[in-house]
Each structure stands twice: as C-alpha cells, then as structure tokens.
Design an enzyme around this catalytic site. Structure first.
Site, PDB file in Angstrom:
ATOM      1  N   SER A 120      49.131   4.296  43.726  1.00 24.20           N
ATOM      2  CA  SER A 120      49.858   5.540  44.010  1.00 24.20           C
ATOM      3  C   SER A 120      49.845   5.940  45.474  1.00 24.20           C
ATOM      4  CB  SER A 120      49.274   6.690  43.174  1.00 24.20           C
ATOM      5  OG  SER A 120      47.928   6.954  43.548  1.00 24.20           O
ATOM      6  N   ARG A 121      49.018   5.247  46.291  1.00 19.64           N
ATOM      7  CA  ARG A 121      48.926   5.627  47.706  1.00 19.64           C
ATOM      8  C   ARG A 121      48.716   4.391  48.575  1.00 19.64           C
ATOM      9  NH1 ARG A 121      44.441  10.056  48.555  1.00 19.64           N
ATOM     10  NH2 ARG A 121      43.174   8.411  47.640  1.00 19.64           N
ATOM     11  N   SER A 167      44.267  12.082  42.302  1.00 17.53           N
ATOM     12  CA  SER A 167      45.453  12.877  42.625  1.00 17.53           C
ATOM     13  C   SER A 167      46.563  12.685  41.592  1.00 17.53           C
ATOM     14  CB  SER A 167      45.980  12.514  44.022  1.00 17.53           C
ATOM     15  OG  SER A 167      47.143  13.258  44.309  1.00 17.53           O
ATOM     16  N   ASN A 203      38.946   5.215  35.978  1.00 18.20           N
ATOM     17  CA  ASN A 203      37.852   5.047  36.932  1.00 18.20           C
ATOM     18  C   ASN A 203      37.359   3.609  36.827  1.00 18.20           C
ATOM     19  OD1 ASN A 203      35.532   5.047  38.448  1.00 18.20           O
ATOM     20  ND2 ASN A 203      34.571   6.775  37.404  1.00 18.20           N
ATOM     21  N   ASN A 263      43.962  -4.004  44.079  1.00 22.79           N
ATOM     22  CA  ASN A 263      44.050  -3.354  45.388  1.00 22.79           C
ATOM     23  C   ASN A 263      43.039  -2.230  45.554  1.00 22.79           C
ATOM     24  OD1 ASN A 263      45.553  -2.090  47.861  1.00 22.79           O
ATOM     25  ND2 ASN A 263      45.574  -0.491  46.290  1.00 22.79           N
ATOM     26  N   TYR A 278      30.017  -0.846  58.039  1.00 14.43           N
ATOM     27  CA  TYR A 278      30.892  -1.382  56.991  1.00 14.43           C
ATOM     28  C   TYR A 278      30.131  -2.244  55.988  1.00 14.43           C
ATOM     29  CZ  TYR A 278      35.630  -2.793  55.431  1.00 14.43           C
ATOM     30  OH  TYR A 278      36.810  -2.977  54.731  1.00 14.43           O
ATOM     31  N   LYS A 324      33.779  -7.171  49.812  1.00 10.92           N
ATOM     32  CA  LYS A 324      35.004  -7.941  50.058  1.00 10.92           C
ATOM     33  C   LYS A 324      34.692  -9.435  50.155  1.00 10.92           C
ATOM     34  CE  LYS A 324      38.047  -4.606  50.109  1.00 10.92           C
ATOM     35  NZ  LYS A 324      39.073  -4.518  49.035  1.00 10.92           N
ATOM     36  N   THR A 332      46.421   4.063  56.975  1.00 12.89           N
ATOM     37  CA  THR A 332      46.542   4.719  55.676  1.00 12.89           C
ATOM     38  C   THR A 332      45.449   5.781  55.585  1.00 12.89           C
ATOM     39  OG1 THR A 332      45.001   3.258  54.502  1.00 12.89           O
ATOM     40  CG2 THR A 332      47.316   2.544  54.628  1.00 12.89           C
TER      41      THR A 332
END
Length: 255
Positions: free
Chosen positions: A19-20, A44, A68, A95, A155, A162, A193
């Site tokens: 959605s984003r 959201s 979730n 994603n 990170y 990842k 983003t």
C-alpha cells in the site's frame, strides 16, 4: 496501457506491504500489466483503501488484507485470503520489511526477533505456503537491500535479516524448482520513501537517496517495480536464485 502490453493478464500477485512506497509501486506496475493484486498492510487503513482504489482503476481486481507478518497465523490467513478470492497465486512479492536502527551492541533480543521474523522468516513461510497454490511458471521475488552485504550505520538487525533473506532466496530457488516456481531477489538501493524516516538524520540517508547515482539521477520506486515485473516475464525463466541490484551503480562508488 494497450492490451498487447498486458503481459500479466489473468495473473494473481500477492504483494506484501503493497500500500505504500516500493510495495505500492510494484503493485501498480503489475496491475498495469494486467495482474490482479492482493496486498497486505498493517496500520494505515486509509492508505490501504486508497491503494486498492488506485489499483482497481487499472481494470484489475484488487484486495487489501490486514495482516501482521510477525504472526504465523496471520501469514496463513493472508495466503488463504488471496486463494479464496482468486483461486491461485502466480506471483509472490515479499516486499514488507521492518526493524529497528541499532548497532550490534545496542540491540535487544526482542528487536532481533522482530526484525528477523518479519524480514526473513515471513518471506520463507509465505513462499512455502503459497507454493501449494502456485501453478507452474509462477514467481517468488524477495526485496532485499545493499545492507545485506555492505555495513551501513545502525543497520545491524535489518542488514542481517536481508542477508538471511538472500540466503532464503537461493535455497528456495532450488527447493521450489521441481514445482516449476522461479525464485529471485531484487536489491533496491537508497530510494526516497517513508521507510527512510527510520534512519537518524545525522546519517544523511535521505540525502543519499536524493543525490544522483552514477546513472545520472536518483533511484525511484518505479525503477525497482519494473525490474520485478521483468522477472515475472517468460524471458526471465532461466534466472534462478539471483539478487539483482537496482541502484544506478551507487554501490560501486565509495563516497
């Protein structure tokens, strides 16, 4: 888009975090090419409803589903919802990502478990569950980041997750090959983003995302989405277990 360009007509794509940001760009690109879209979101509702309407405007069916991905029952429910609505899953794009910005000496076990759970365990579980509903020729595409192999400030948990996701990509490329399912990854460079808001300002990550890459411009979510769509095409059938870096050459340069 012309009918001739709708190369994914009739396909069903499940996109996590659709959605984003990059996930939405991927959802829209696949929809433009004719795929029906199921996507999950967490918080959201407004953004999810807006994305669902925008996808539907491309003449495809769109389904939003709150899930979730830290919860295995919710993961099973997401796959079930997609299959109940569409009868199959042709494309799975893992994603969605989460995590905390901490070094290896500052992170707690709770943060470690949360980050690895959503970023590595959930994609594995989704692919394993979805594979039972994926016809021959289907695709699984995992979205990674340069932090899987480069040490980025604060990170640690995300970078490790990842790296694990890229290992999952390689193993599942072999394990799912007998089912005719192709598995690959796409590593997105610094893309502007909302996800960049998680980085402390002093790391200047947003500045890195906005500056031109060696290709002459910053990377956009659409750049990533087009590579994902390319990997869904028949031309990419013999690309297996690879992670394609989309960064305009940025990671080749020391700055």
């Amino acid at each position: 888009m012309n009918t001739e360009q709708k190369t994914l007509d009739g396909r069903v794509a499940l996109v996590t975090g659709g959605s984003r940001g990059i996930g939405k760009a991927i959802s829209l690109e696949l929809a433009r090419r004719g795929a029906n879209i199921c996507f999950n979101y967490l918080r959201s509702h407004a953004a999810a409803r807006a994305a669902e309407e925008e996808l539907g405007a491309h003449g495809v069916a769109a389904l939003r589903h709150r899930a979730n991905l830290a919860d295995d029952v919710a993961i099973e429910g997401l796959v079930d919802a997609a299959v109940e609505q569409f009868g199959k899953i042709d494309i799975l794009v893992n994603n969605a990502a989460s995590g905390v910005m901490r070094s290896s000496v500052d992170i707690s076990e709770k943060h470690w478990d949360w980050t690895l759970g959503i970023n590595a365990k959930a994609p594995w579980r989704l692919a394993a569950l979805a594979s039972d509903h994926m016809p021959e020729g289907s695709r699984v595409i995992n979205i990674s980041s340069p932090g899987s192999s480069r040490v980025l400030p604060q990170y640690f948990p995300v970078g490790v997750s990842k790296a694990a996701l890229e290992a999952v990509t390689r193993y599942m490329a072999i394990d799912l090959a007998p089912k005719g399912i192709v598995v690959n990854g796409v590593s997105a460079g610094f893309v502007e983003t909302d996800a960049l808001d998680a980085f402390p300002d002093e790391l200047e990550i947003k500045d890195m995302a906005l500056r031109p890459t060696p290709a002459g411009r910053p990377i956009t979510p659409n750049d990533v989405a087009k590579v994902v769509a390319m990997l869904c095409s028949p031309d990419a059938e013999m690309i297996r277990g690879q992670v394609i870096v989309v960064d305009g050459g940025e990671m080749l340069v020391h700055r």
